[in-house]
Design a protein around this motif. Structure first.
Motif, short mmCIF file in Angstrom:
data_model
loop_
_atom_site.label_atom_id
_atom_site.label_comp_id
_atom_site.label_asym_id
_atom_site.label_seq_id
_atom_site.Cartn_x
_atom_site.Cartn_y
_atom_site.Cartn_z
N VAL A 1 -4.90 0.09 10.16
CA VAL A 1 -4.67 -1.70 10.30
C VAL A 1 -3.85 -2.02 11.61
O VAL A 1 -4.20 -2.81 12.28
CB VAL A 1 -3.96 -2.20 8.94
N CYS B 1 -7.40 -0.92 5.23
CA CYS B 1 -8.32 0.15 5.38
C CYS B 1 -8.88 0.59 4.43
O CYS B 1 -8.52 0.39 3.19
CB CYS B 1 -7.81 1.27 6.26
N GLY C 1 -6.09 2.01 1.65
CA GLY C 1 -5.56 0.92 0.78
C GLY C 1 -6.70 -0.04 -0.05
O GLY C 1 -6.49 -0.16 -1.22
N PHE D 1 0.23 4.09 0.95
CA PHE D 1 -0.09 5.53 2.27
C PHE D 1 0.61 5.20 3.44
O PHE D 1 1.89 5.67 3.62
CB PHE D 1 -1.40 5.43 2.41
N CYS D 2 0.33 4.54 4.43
CA CYS D 2 0.70 4.91 5.73
C CYS D 2 2.00 3.87 6.16
O CYS D 2 2.14 2.93 5.44
CB CYS D 2 -0.26 5.02 6.74
N CYS E 1 0.81 -1.21 -0.07
CA CYS E 1 0.07 0.23 -0.04
C CYS E 1 0.99 1.38 0.18
O CYS E 1 1.96 1.39 0.75
CB CYS E 1 -0.81 -0.01 1.06
N GLY F 1 2.53 -0.37 5.97
CA GLY F 1 2.97 -1.36 5.02
C GLY F 1 2.14 -2.69 4.73
O GLY F 1 2.69 -3.85 4.46
N CYS F 2 0.80 -2.30 4.65
CA CYS F 2 0.07 -3.53 4.47
C CYS F 2 0.34 -4.13 2.94
O CYS F 2 0.29 -3.27 1.78
CB CYS F 2 -1.58 -3.29 4.46
FE1 SF4 Z 1 -2.47 1.32 3.48
FE2 SF4 Z 1 -4.62 1.57 5.50
FE3 SF4 Z 1 -2.63 -0.64 5.59
FE4 SF4 Z 1 -2.12 1.94 6.09
S1 SF4 Z 1 -3.29 1.03 7.35
S2 SF4 Z 1 -0.74 0.69 4.99
S3 SF4 Z 1 -3.35 3.17 4.57
S4 SF4 Z 1 -4.29 -0.18 3.93
#
Ligand code: SF4
Length: 701
Positions: free
Chosen positions: A197, A49, A52, A17-18, A15, A21-22
């Motif tokens: 997450v 989330c 993602g 974004f945050c 992912c 690291g999903c």
């Molecule tokens: Fe992406 Fe959400 Fe996972 Fe963060 S928590 S890596 S934004 S999917």
């Protein structure tokens, strides 16, 4: 968005974004990502989330930059004045050859005047390999260390305190270790919105009886799961944490054996804490002594405790002191280096850990090796093929912007960062960028920063890239291209290499794996982590041997400091840089929202996310709104000593009555017009979390 069953190919990546690291599987149809599914990575175990799951379509947005652009000679004066739907008023399209030749020529001209006239901002959204190359570009190409990235605006103070006191800037335990903890503190963080997450693991922890202590000036969502919620006064972190530690000292709840074996400077810390009784601190932090005592006992008496923190801790002029207190709390209770225990600053951007590890910071080369050491610099220049660079620590983000404003830095290369939105007192930053003789921006969209560019180089989104990223857990993971970049856009590392050749650097890389191989030559953290392994595995550094999946917990047998000992560094109470007064009577704090990511360049171009949260907004206590005669949904004016914005007001009972919370993703009401640029003296991080503000109703004409 997307059809689960109907796709042509699937690609595993991470992912964008945050810092959680999903791991994701990207389902592609007709050259476009149609659907994103969470898969079984160690940080997410299949979970995603809303960002993602639904926030991927920005990569196909019509505003994507697809051609190199050069500012037209007849363009209007530089300012925040370009329509992202029609760039032709300010820029003309160019070939890659023309744009790179011009960028290279002008960089060389500036270098010939003064090597220090060029500085660079790299990106935590790029891969490890791209971050590594970017810092090498500035250091090898311009012989100095004036290169930085957004870690300066998020966890620089945490890293500064961690390196000082435990010898390493990364987390000592993964967030998943919470499953082995009895108690956890979450302070100055809002994981339900910013690390959603990770927050699911925290919630599960409370369901199985784990004790959760939440501390925050805002009543963040995690309070609903808390055993104890301490809504302390903004900026009062040190007084609260020292009061908790005072109780632990006075009641002798500390772990003498651990302190004796693994730490130094305990006597000084213990003596210092005598002055911070809960009774003395209650007026400063706003928390009752009884609750401070309960929390101190709860944490100190647990078998294993974890401490998580976010930017509510770091983004203060005393951010480093805040982190020093958290480190001391963990050390005195023996909560480092064992299952269920540790220190975990929740990293913000998807690769801010990796970009920092890769040396994208002005004082450290890769693996936090200091630029002041001749031996360290030589170890790099040997690998890089000669040429030394300055042993002086470089300038940080806000220092570079100040030097641009002063006319001492005339050229900048900015890759994937958006300081014209993210810097404090952002009008000052925008004025500075307008003064540059040469601004090269490499990005996927015409960001606010690119409005000021002379040359724009169209780059790739994460789902179009090959490389590695490292998450908040120190987990190194592969990203892979699911789709090609649009038009003539290219991967960032390729652009940096092509530009390096034009400033005379003898660079030659076939692919990202060659860059990774070079990084390993001077980064012990990557020992036993190979490109081959990363094809199928996620590896948590440090990895002790070629089949070791890595160490989720570190420092069980000592710290990377003299004699293997961690250090207590006492912290005193320092007031925020500016105090509310009659003119600016309330406190403003800034942050993120679940749906929008940082400066909004990606999520505001995502259909689902921007539909859910389309409008700039701020939150105040309903009683405050009532006293002002303002209804939720009305537009109000916020004014600080830096400037003023008009923004829609929302009611939120969890906000204290003298506070306003403003997300910083919205250009039309940019929170950073208001923020205070005062910085922490160690981490050099600005005080985004505290500004004195006036809040006004806008009367109808
Ligand atoms: Fe992406 Fe959400 Fe996972 Fe963060 S928590 S890596 S934004 S999917």
């Amino acid at each position: 968005v997307g059809d689960r069953a109907d796709y042509d190919s699937e690609t595993e990546s991470v992912c964008p974004f945050c810092g959680v690291g999903c791991k994701v599987s990207l389902k592609v149809k007709d050259g476009k990502v149609k659907y994103v599914e969470g898969i079984n990575g160690p940080a997410n175990e299949g979970r995603l989330c809303v960002k993602g799951r639904f926030g991927f379509d920005y990569i196909h947005h019509p505003h994507r930059l697809t051609k190199p652009l050069i500012r037209r000679e007849d363009a209007p004066a530089k300012g925040l004045n370009v329509d992202p739907g029609d760039l032709s008023t300010h820029f003309r399209e160019a070939t890659w050859e023309e744009a790179l030749d011009l960028a290279g020529k002008r960089l060389v001209e500036l270098r010939e005047q003064d090597t220090k006239s060029v500085a660079g901002f790299g990106s935590a959204k790029c891969t490890n390999e791209e971050a590594y190359l970017f810092q090498k570009f500035i250091r090898q190409g311009f012989k100095h260390n004036n290169v930085d990235h957004c870690t300066r605006l998020c966890h620089a103070s945490s890293v500064s305190a961690l390196i000082e006191n435990v010898g390493s800037g990364a987390v000592t335990a993964t967030f998943n270790e919470i499953e082995n903890a009895d108690v956890a503190i979450v302070i100055g963080a809002n994981p339900i919105e910013n690390h959603p997450v990770a927050a699911t693991y925290f919630k599960q922890f409370t369901k199985r009886g784990g004790k959760l202590i939440v501390m925050d000036p805002r009543g963040v969502g995690m309070r609903r799961f808390a055993t104890e919620m301490l809504q302390f006064r903004p900026g009062a972190d040190v007084s609260l944490l020292n009061a908790i530690m005072n109780v632990i000292v006075e009641e002798e709840l500390y772990d003498s054996q651990y302190i004796h074996r693994w730490t130094e400077n305990w006597d000084a810390e213990k003596a210092h804490l005598k002055d911070f009784s809960p009774e003395k601190m209650t007026d400063i932090c706003g928390i009752e002594p009884d609750q401070i005592r309960r929390v101190a006992r709860m944490f100190a008496k647990a078998n294993a405790g974890l401490i998580f923190w976010g930017m509510g801790v770091s983004q203060h002029i005393h951010g480093t002191d805040n982190s020093r207190c958290l480190i001391s709390l963990a050390l005195m209770t023996g909560n480092v280096g064992k299952p269920g225990a540790g220190l975990h600053p929740l990293r913000g951007q998807n690769n801010v850990q990796g970009a920092s590890d890769a040396g994208l910071i002005p004082m450290f080369l890769p693996d936090y090796q200091t630029v002041t050491s001749d031996d360290v610099r030589k170890s790099f220049t040997d690998v890089w093929g000669g040429g030394d660079f300055s042993d002086e620590k470089g300038l940080t983000v806000t220092e570079i912007v100040d030097q641009v404003y002063a006319g001492n830095i005339k050229g900048m290369y900015i890759q994937g960062e958006n300081p014209a939105m993210s810097d404090p007192d952002v009008d000052h930053a925008r004025d500075a960028f307008a003064k540059l003789d040469l601004l090269i921006v490499q990005d996927i969209f015409l960001t606010e920063t690119a409005n000021f560019a002379d040359i724009i180089l169209p780059a790739s989104a994460l789902y179009e890239k090959n490389g590695t990223v490292s998450n908040t857990n120190r987990q190194v993971q592969r990203v892979r291209p699911a789709v090609a970049p649009p038009g003539d856009a290219r991967e960032d590392w390729k652009i940096t290499v092509d530009l390096a050749k034009r400033i005379g650097l003898p660079w030659d890389y076939k692919d990202a794996s060659e860059i990774f191989a070079e990084m390993k030559l001077n980064m012990k953290s990557l020992d036993n982590i190979t490109w081959e392994r990363l094809r199928t595995e996620t590896v948590t550094y440090p990895s002790l041997h070629e089949t070791d999946p890595g160490q989720p917990i570190v420092f069980g047998d000592g710290f990377p400091r003299p004699e293997g000992r961690a250090r207590f560094t006492p912290a005193s109470v320092i007031a925020p840089d500016e105090a509310p007064d009659a003119e600016y009577p309330m406190v403003m704090t800034t942050g993120r929202q679940l749906e929008h990511w940082h400066t909004g360049s990606m999520t505001r171009r995502s259909l689902v996310l921007d539909t859910v949260e389309p409008e700039a907004n701020c939150s105040l206590n309903p009683r405050t709104l009532k006293l002002m005669g303002v209804e939720p949904g009305d537009t109000i004016r916020l004014t600080t000593r830096r400037g003023s914005i008009e923004i829609m007001a929302r009611a939120d009972r969890a906000i204290a009555e003298d506070m306003v919370f403003v997300p910083f993703a919205y250009v039309e009401a940019a929170a950073n017009i208001l923020t205070n640029p005062a910085i922490d003296p160690y981490g050099k991080i600005p005080e985004f979390k505290y500004a004195a503000v006036r809040v006004e109703k806008i009367e109808a004409d």
